[in-house]
Write an enzyme that holds these catalytic residues in place. Structure first.
Site, mmCIF file in Angstrom:
data_model
loop_
_atom_site.group_PDB
_atom_site.id
_atom_site.type_symbol
_atom_site.label_atom_id
_atom_site.label_comp_id
_atom_site.label_asym_id
_atom_site.label_seq_id
_atom_site.Cartn_x
_atom_site.Cartn_y
_atom_site.Cartn_z
ATOM 1 N N CYS A 1 2.677 -5.223 6.836
ATOM 2 C CA CYS A 1 2.379 -4.913 5.445
ATOM 3 C C CYS A 1 3.553 -4.189 4.789
ATOM 4 C CB CYS A 1 1.114 -4.060 5.353
ATOM 5 S SG CYS A 1 -0.407 -4.988 5.655
ATOM 6 N N HIS B 1 0.822 -1.213 0.000
ATOM 7 C CA HIS B 1 0.000 0.000 0.000
ATOM 8 C C HIS B 1 0.855 1.261 0.000
ATOM 9 C CE1 HIS B 1 0.709 0.903 4.331
ATOM 10 N NE2 HIS B 1 0.701 -0.411 4.487
#
Length: 560
Positions: free
Chosen positions: A471, A452
């Protein structure tokens, strides 16, 4: 005339035809008996699926395959004829010796023992011939398997990569090795075809040569960080060590002073070890300089082992690869092993939030995403702040949701308690401060990991970038969106740029999902051909080493 004829016949020497016939029959009987003994020995060992003289006696994994291979030749030896190696047998031993250059352990394939056995074979000892011949076949089968898919499955090293399909491919290659092709060709067919693998093999040979002549760079302790112009008693050893490595080619420094040419050498070393390239010798650089060359050798060997877990199909597909300890991402357009895109990334913290190794497919691109806060972050980080400040959710653009509906942005104490029990959860609305930034890239997995954007850009300039909760944050998410949406109907660079700037929430399902490999290797070779040796930030090299040792010990216990 007749006396002459019979005179010859009455000598102690028998007529030639009688001698040849008798010795031929006798030799044929002896050969037949030896052949039967060798055949019986091979069949008996196949039935037991073990040869006690081997380092790893049990070969149950390869028994059915080897039985089929020997059955086609009535269980006669494949590699030994008349007590001597045939041409294929000689080549097989040469192939086993090549295991060392591949970063494998020759003793796993009983290379030395087989060399000794075949050099002292007695043509009359048919049982030994049968045993040795089958042992050679077992060794070849193991080597073909190991060089192709690795000595242990990833799960034994705590890695969640499914190699069952790769295992089937490896066993098919083992079968081919006994189906009419030479041992050398079988070995070449089995070796990984990645360009990086070959580069690492070359790097391994280089570092083994370095380690053969020196243990490493022996430096005195560093009282403080060393900056250009400083003096230090370790300067002569530093200059000598960097010259040995090829990082420094200047004149010897004078008066123990850290001068310009040596600073350049240190910068070159830093660039090849994932360190900040500033020429300053702090603790991280000092520690990297002090690593013994034998440890660097093992780093490369372990990295080659991991590469064997990977499917070679990735070399021909569009794909994304992230190397966790390098904090780097590459995107490959397919049909080439040259990347078309690379960028810095931030990965999970080394303590408590490590990014998992996985292989999956990116299936969707989400512009202006919600951030569904993981329960662990809610419990550990947000609930304490929410209990102190009821307006915390509002200040962070967060909301409490349940059953798909927004419940509150200023929860009551009772609702806060419900959040702690998992009845409600928190999510952050799209916007400039959203933790996922303007876009996220989804590849469904049990660890809830994805790539992301991020509003916090400062970490990308750091040399070590393990700061996330697991992440992967991208330094250039728009380029990643463009890469993934290339060829997607209705999408081009302009539309991607507009979507990144828009406040509209949009999910784009990829027509052709793109493989993503989140990988971990502490030895790389960059596009310039330079070997890059990185810090084992998650301790996965040590973990793989322990798993390999445990596997070897477990297999050796089969002798008892």
């Amino acid at each position: 005339m007749g006396g002459l004829l019979w005179g010859c016949a009455t000598t102690t020497t028998q007529p030639p035809e009688i001698i040849n016939r008798g010795s031929s029959q006798l030799g044929s009987a002896v050969d037949s008996k030896r052949s039967a003994t060798a055949s019986a020995t091979i069949q008996d060992l196949l039935a037991k699926a073990r040869i006690n003289a081997l380092r790893h006696p049990d070969f149950q994994k390869y028994r059915d395959l080897l039985r089929s291979a020997y059955e086609t030749r009535s269980f006669q030896p494949r590699w030994i004829e008349s007590g001597n190696l045939n041409a294929q047998g000689t080549q097989l031993l040469q192939v086993l010796a090549q295991s060392y250059a591949e970063g494998l352990e020759p003793h796993d394939y009983d290379t030395k023992w087989l060399q000794q056995q075949t050099s002292t074979l007695n043509s009359h000892d048919s049982a030994a011939i049968g045993t040795t011949d089958l042992a050679m076949s077992v060794a070849l089968a193991r080597l073909i398997h190991d060089v192709n898919v690795g000595r242990i499955p990833p799960r034994e090293a705590g890695i969640k990569i499914d190699t069952r399909a790769r295992e089937a491919e490896a066993m098919s290659l083992v079968k081919q090795a006994f189906n009419g092709i030479s041992p050398d060709q079988a070995f070449r067919n089995a070796r990984p075809k990645f360009v990086l693998y070959d580069h690492l093999k070359n790097a391994l040979a280089h570092y083994r040569e370095l380690a053969a002549h020196r243990k490493g760079i022996s430096l005195p302790s560093l009282p403080k960080s060393l900056k250009p112009g400083d003096t230090w008693s370790g300067i002569p050893a530093l200059a000598d060590g960097l010259r040995y490595l090829g990082d420094f080619t200047g004149a010897p420094p004078k008066n123990n002073r850290y001068t310009h040419d040596l600073v350049a050498g240190v910068k070159h070393f830093q660039g090849g070890h994932g360190l900040g390239v500033d020429g300053i010798i702090g603790q991280s650089t000092w520690s990297a300089l002090s690593v013994p060359f034998s440890v660097r050798v093992r780093q490369i060997e372990l990295s080659m082992e991991r590469m064997r877990w990977l499917s070679e199909q990735m070399a021909d597909e569009r794909a994304i690869v992230v190397n966790i300890p390098q904090f780097q991402l590459w995107a490959f357009p397919g049909k080439t092993q040259a990347s078309s895109l690379s960028m810095n990334v931030v990965v999970g913290k080394s303590v408590g939030n490590s990014t998992p190794i996985l292989l999956n497919d990116v299936k969707s691109v989400v512009f202006n995403p919600y951030w569904n806060v993981p329960s662990s972050i809610t419990r550990k980080e947000m609930l304490p702040k929410l209990r102190e400040n009821p307006e915390y959710l509002v200040s962070q653009n967060l909301e409490m949701v349940g059953n798909g509906e927004v419940i509150a942005t200023a929860p009551t104490p009772e609702q806060i308690e419900a959040i702690s029990k998992g009845i409600y959860r928190l999510r952050q609305r799209p916007g400039p401060g959203n933790a996922l930034g303007r876009v996220k890239f989804e590849f469904p997995n049990s660890d809830a990991i994805y790539m992301h954007d991020t509003p916090n850009r400062g970490a990308f300039s750091r040399s070590r970038r393990d700061f996330s909760h697991g992440c992967i944050r991208l330094s250039d998410p728009e380029k990643m969106a463009d890469f993934l949406l290339t060829g997607q109907p209705g999408w081009d660079k302009k539309r991607v740029s507009e979507a990144m700037k828009s406040d509209e929430r949009r999910t784009v399902t990829l027509r052709n999902p793109v493989p993503v490999l989140i990988f971990y290797t502490t030895a790389m070779v960059d596009s310039t051909g330079r070997t890059v040796l990185l810090e084992d930030i998650y301790g996965y090299d040590s973990q793989l080493e322990r798993a390999l040792i445990a596997s070897d010990e477990r297999k050796q216990k089969q002798k008892n």
